[in-house]
Design a protein around this motif. Structure first.
Motif, PDB file in Angstrom:
ATOM      1  N   HIS A 103       0.853  -1.192   0.000  1.00 48.85           N
ATOM      2  CA  HIS A 103       0.000   0.000   0.000  1.00 48.85           C
ATOM      3  C   HIS A 103       0.891   1.244   0.000  1.00 48.85           C
ATOM      4  O   HIS A 103       1.710   1.456   0.901  1.00 48.85           O
ATOM      5  CB  HIS A 103      -0.909  -0.006   1.222  1.00 48.85           C
ATOM      6  CG  HIS A 103      -2.009  -1.020   1.142  1.00 48.85           C
ATOM      7  ND1 HIS A 103      -3.201  -0.773   0.493  1.00 48.85           N
ATOM      8  CD2 HIS A 103      -2.097  -2.292   1.612  1.00 48.85           C
ATOM      9  CE1 HIS A 103      -3.981  -1.839   0.569  1.00 48.85           C
ATOM     10  NE2 HIS A 103      -3.329  -2.767   1.247  1.00 48.85           N
ATOM     11  N   GLN A 104       0.692   2.076  -0.993  1.00 47.37           N
ATOM     12  CA  GLN A 104       1.590   3.204  -1.228  1.00 47.37           C
ATOM     13  C   GLN A 104       1.685   4.142  -0.037  1.00 47.37           C
ATOM     14  O   GLN A 104       2.768   4.603   0.319  1.00 47.37           O
ATOM     15  CB  GLN A 104       1.134   3.986  -2.465  1.00 47.37           C
ATOM     16  CG  GLN A 104       2.070   5.125  -2.846  1.00 47.37           C
ATOM     17  CD  GLN A 104       1.706   5.722  -4.188  1.00 47.37           C
ATOM     18  OE1 GLN A 104       0.734   5.314  -4.809  1.00 47.37           O
ATOM     19  NE2 GLN A 104       2.485   6.676  -4.653  1.00 47.37           N
ATOM     20  N   ASP A 105       0.568   4.415   0.623  1.00 48.38           N
ATOM     21  CA  ASP A 105       0.584   5.398   1.707  1.00 48.38           C
ATOM     22  C   ASP A 105       1.112   4.823   3.016  1.00 48.38           C
ATOM     23  O   ASP A 105       1.121   5.510   4.033  1.00 48.38           O
ATOM     24  CB  ASP A 105      -0.809   5.987   1.921  1.00 48.38           C
ATOM     25  CG  ASP A 105      -1.861   4.937   2.255  1.00 48.38           C
ATOM     26  OD1 ASP A 105      -1.554   3.735   2.113  1.00 48.38           O
ATOM     27  OD2 ASP A 105      -2.986   5.321   2.644  1.00 48.38           O
ATOM     28  N   THR A 106       1.552   3.562   3.002  1.00 45.33           N
ATOM     29  CA  THR A 106       2.068   2.960   4.237  1.00 45.33           C
ATOM     30  C   THR A 106       3.566   2.687   4.191  1.00 45.33           C
ATOM     31  O   THR A 106       4.127   2.212   5.178  1.00 45.33           O
ATOM     32  CB  THR A 106       1.346   1.635   4.550  1.00 45.33           C
ATOM     33  OG1 THR A 106       1.698   0.644   3.568  1.00 45.33           O
ATOM     34  CG2 THR A 106      -0.165   1.824   4.581  1.00 45.33           C
ATOM     35  N   LEU A 107       4.230   2.963   3.074  1.00 48.02           N
ATOM     36  CA  LEU A 107       5.658   2.661   2.948  1.00 48.02           C
ATOM     37  C   LEU A 107       6.459   3.560   3.883  1.00 48.02           C
ATOM     38  O   LEU A 107       6.350   4.791   3.833  1.00 48.02           O
ATOM     39  CB  LEU A 107       6.108   2.856   1.508  1.00 48.02           C
ATOM     40  CG  LEU A 107       7.509   2.369   1.169  1.00 48.02           C
ATOM     41  CD1 LEU A 107       7.578   0.851   1.201  1.00 48.02           C
ATOM     42  CD2 LEU A 107       7.940   2.887  -0.216  1.00 48.02           C
ATOM     43  N   ARG A 108       7.259   2.947   4.751  1.00 44.84           N
ATOM     44  CA  ARG A 108       8.042   3.695   5.734  1.00 44.84           C
ATOM     45  C   ARG A 108       9.508   3.258   5.671  1.00 44.84           C
ATOM     46  O   ARG A 108       9.812   2.066   5.580  1.00 44.84           O
ATOM     47  CB  ARG A 108       7.534   3.416   7.161  1.00 44.84           C
ATOM     48  CG  ARG A 108       6.061   3.682   7.377  1.00 44.84           C
ATOM     49  CD  ARG A 108       5.767   5.183   7.436  1.00 44.84           C
ATOM     50  NE  ARG A 108       4.369   5.423   7.811  1.00 44.84           N
ATOM     51  CZ  ARG A 108       3.382   5.599   6.945  1.00 44.84           C
ATOM     52  NH1 ARG A 108       3.629   5.538   5.634  1.00 44.84           N
ATOM     53  NH2 ARG A 108       2.152   5.824   7.370  1.00 44.84           N
ATOM     54  N   PRO A 109      10.442   4.231   5.749  1.00 43.21           N
ATOM     55  CA  PRO A 109      11.854   3.851   5.846  1.00 43.21           C
ATOM     56  C   PRO A 109      12.145   3.248   7.222  1.00 43.21           C
ATOM     57  O   PRO A 109      11.532   3.622   8.218  1.00 43.21           O
ATOM     58  CB  PRO A 109      12.590   5.179   5.656  1.00 43.21           C
ATOM     59  CG  PRO A 109      11.621   6.213   6.135  1.00 43.21           C
ATOM     60  CD  PRO A 109      10.251   5.695   5.783  1.00 43.21           C
ATOM     61  N   LEU A 110      13.075   2.329   7.266  1.00 35.26           N
ATOM     62  CA  LEU A 110      13.537   1.770   8.529  1.00 35.26           C
ATOM     63  C   LEU A 110      14.897   2.352   8.862  1.00 35.26           C
ATOM     64  O   LEU A 110      15.750   2.516   7.985  1.00 35.26           O
ATOM     65  CB  LEU A 110      13.628   0.245   8.444  1.00 35.26           C
ATOM     66  CG  LEU A 110      12.299  -0.511   8.476  1.00 35.26           C
ATOM     67  CD1 LEU A 110      12.493  -1.959   8.059  1.00 35.26           C
ATOM     68  CD2 LEU A 110      11.663  -0.428   9.860  1.00 35.26           C
ATOM     69  N   ARG A 111      15.089   2.671  10.136  1.00 34.91           N
ATOM     70  CA  ARG A 111      16.352   3.209  10.617  1.00 34.91           C
ATOM     71  C   ARG A 111      16.926   2.279  11.673  1.00 34.91           C
ATOM     72  O   ARG A 111      16.183   1.585  12.388  1.00 34.91           O
ATOM     73  CB  ARG A 111      16.161   4.605  11.208  1.00 34.91           C
ATOM     74  CG  ARG A 111      15.640   5.654  10.229  1.00 34.91           C
ATOM     75  CD  ARG A 111      16.741   6.103   9.276  1.00 34.91           C
ATOM     76  NE  ARG A 111      16.302   7.214   8.431  1.00 34.91           N
ATOM     77  CZ  ARG A 111      15.813   7.074   7.208  1.00 34.91           C
ATOM     78  NH1 ARG A 111      15.679   5.840   6.703  1.00 34.91           N
ATOM     79  NH2 ARG A 111      15.453   8.117   6.486  1.00 34.91           N
TER      80      ARG A 111
END
Length: 411
Positions: A103-111
């Motif tokens: 889902h496009q609006d849920t993509l989050r970078p991981l740190r």
């Protein structure tokens, strides 16, 4: 006097606030393991996988179903069996749409400690910083890693029964599936996903071999017996995390290059070190009993193991679990008449071990999987309705029957 009264009023207000906070019945946010899998050393496994060749300038996309939800997610990556440093160039997490799409609006970078890159030493694990991602129970998360530098042979879990995807180049930010043209059914480096939310009931760890791992279930079907148990708990209004700590081919007493460290060696890491665990369901010994009856390279080392050795192994793990405050449910071994390592010797050992599991009183409870899945006309054979076809592993219906054989009140 006016100032003194004002100070007293303020002090009373602060005390009241602190008292309310301390006596509040609201659960504080916690980080709960929502999905996990035991790690194995690289091997050719049961079907083609990428563990021996590793990755270089590849994007690896993996999908897992969480059994508890939350507001933010953290992942743990493992280089436990790596020979060199594992360098992650970038990583993302998202809510799965279908296949390799997210889902496009849920993509989050991981740190990782604030950095988008990570270096994990051989033998080590690393947990990411929390990423703002809301998931409901039984939704799937997609974790994507870009591995630019050669990884060497990859720490992995052979029998994932879930599709993992690979692309050339960096596609961690892709929301579509176009670049992900290669697939396997194993998981690599990813050992857990934790969700932050409200505290709930203690997690259940299903610990065992291929029958716990899910051999005979459907790829991407999430119909292994631990999955069915999580579904059943939720339907009963007693939802809690259920973690699958099964490894196909695993034995209680022997390490194997194919089937992982013995149950005795990995029990602390895969059960006791998982945060928030309340119960472990143990099911193992079938491979210890059967491997010595068949001369196959993949079954070696296959020493003759006695029932007394298996009981001693169980007692050791039961004692460790009880000292850690866990409840222990013992599962009886399934019938296996017709399987390649069914012999009069192995059948007698299976009956003796099951009798001890049922009657010893050393478990807090017993789940009689054997009786639940036995053929009514021949109790040493799997019910054909539940047989995946090899006469020792259940199909999806059999795994549901296993979950139904566990008394939820014993958890």
């Amino acid at each position: 006097m006016h100032v003194w009264k004002k100070m007293m009023t303020t002090a009373v207000a602060i005390t009241a606030t602190l008292t309310a906070a301390c006596t509040s019945t609201e659960a504080a946010p916690v980080s709960t393991t929502a999905w996990s899998v035991p790690m194995q050393q690289p091997s050719s496994g049961f079907e083609p996988n990428w563990s021996l060749e590793g990755f270089a300038r590849h994007t690896l996309r993996q999908v897992v179903r969480v059994t508890t939800g939350g507001d933010s997610a953290r992942i743990t990556l493992s280089n436990r069996f790596g020979r060199t440093d594992l360098r992650v160039a970038s990583a993302t997490i998202a809510r799965t749409e279908a296949g390799a799409r997210v889902h496009q609006d849920t993509l989050r970078p991981l740190r990782f400690h604030g950095s988008e890159t990570a270096t994990i030493s051989p033998g080590a694990d690393l947990t990411s910083d929390p990423a703002d991602l809301r998931l409901a129970p039984f939704e799937s998360a997609t974790v994507t890693l870009y591995l630019d530098e050669p990884t060497g042979p990859a720490t992995f879990h052979a029998q994932g029964y879930a599709t993992s995807y690979r692309a050339t180049g960096n596609h961690t930010a892709d929301t579509d599936a176009a670049a992900f043209t290669e697939t396997t059914h194993s998981w690599y480096f990813l050992s857990s996903v934790r969700m932050s939310g409200e505290a709930g009931a203690g997690a259940v760890v299903a610990f065992g071999d291929s029958i716990t791992d899910g051999f005979g279930s459907d790829n991407d079907g999430n119909n292994r017996y631990p999955d069915a148990l999580a579904d059943r708990l939720a339907a009963a209004g007693t939802a809690r995390p259920v973690l699958n700590a099964g490894i196909g081919g695993n034995t209680i007493v022997s390490d194997s290059p194919w089937y992982g460290e013995s149950a005795l060696r990995r029990f602390d890491r895969d059960v006791l070190e998982q945060p928030g665990v309340g119960t472990v369901v143990m099911l193992g010994g079938l491979n210890d009993i059967g491997f010595s009856e068949v001369d196959l390279p993949t079954y070696k080392p296959n020493p003759v193991v006695t029932v007394e050795q298996l009981i001693a192994g169980y007692r050791d793990m039961i004692d460790r679990a009880h000292r850690a405050g866990l409840r222990v449910v013992g599962g009886t071994l399934l019938p296996m008449k017709g399987a390649e390592y069914y012999t009069p010797t192995s059948a007698a050992k299976l009956r003796a071990l099951n009798e001890w599991i049922r009657t010893s009183g050393e478990f807090d409870a017993v789940a009689d999987f054997n009786t639940a899945l036995a053929d009514p006309t021949d109790p040493e054979r799997l019910n054909p309705t539940f047989d995946s076809g090899d006469h020792r592993h259940p199909n999806a219906a059999g795994y549901r029957a296993m979950a139904a054989a566990i008394d939820l009140n014993t958890l």
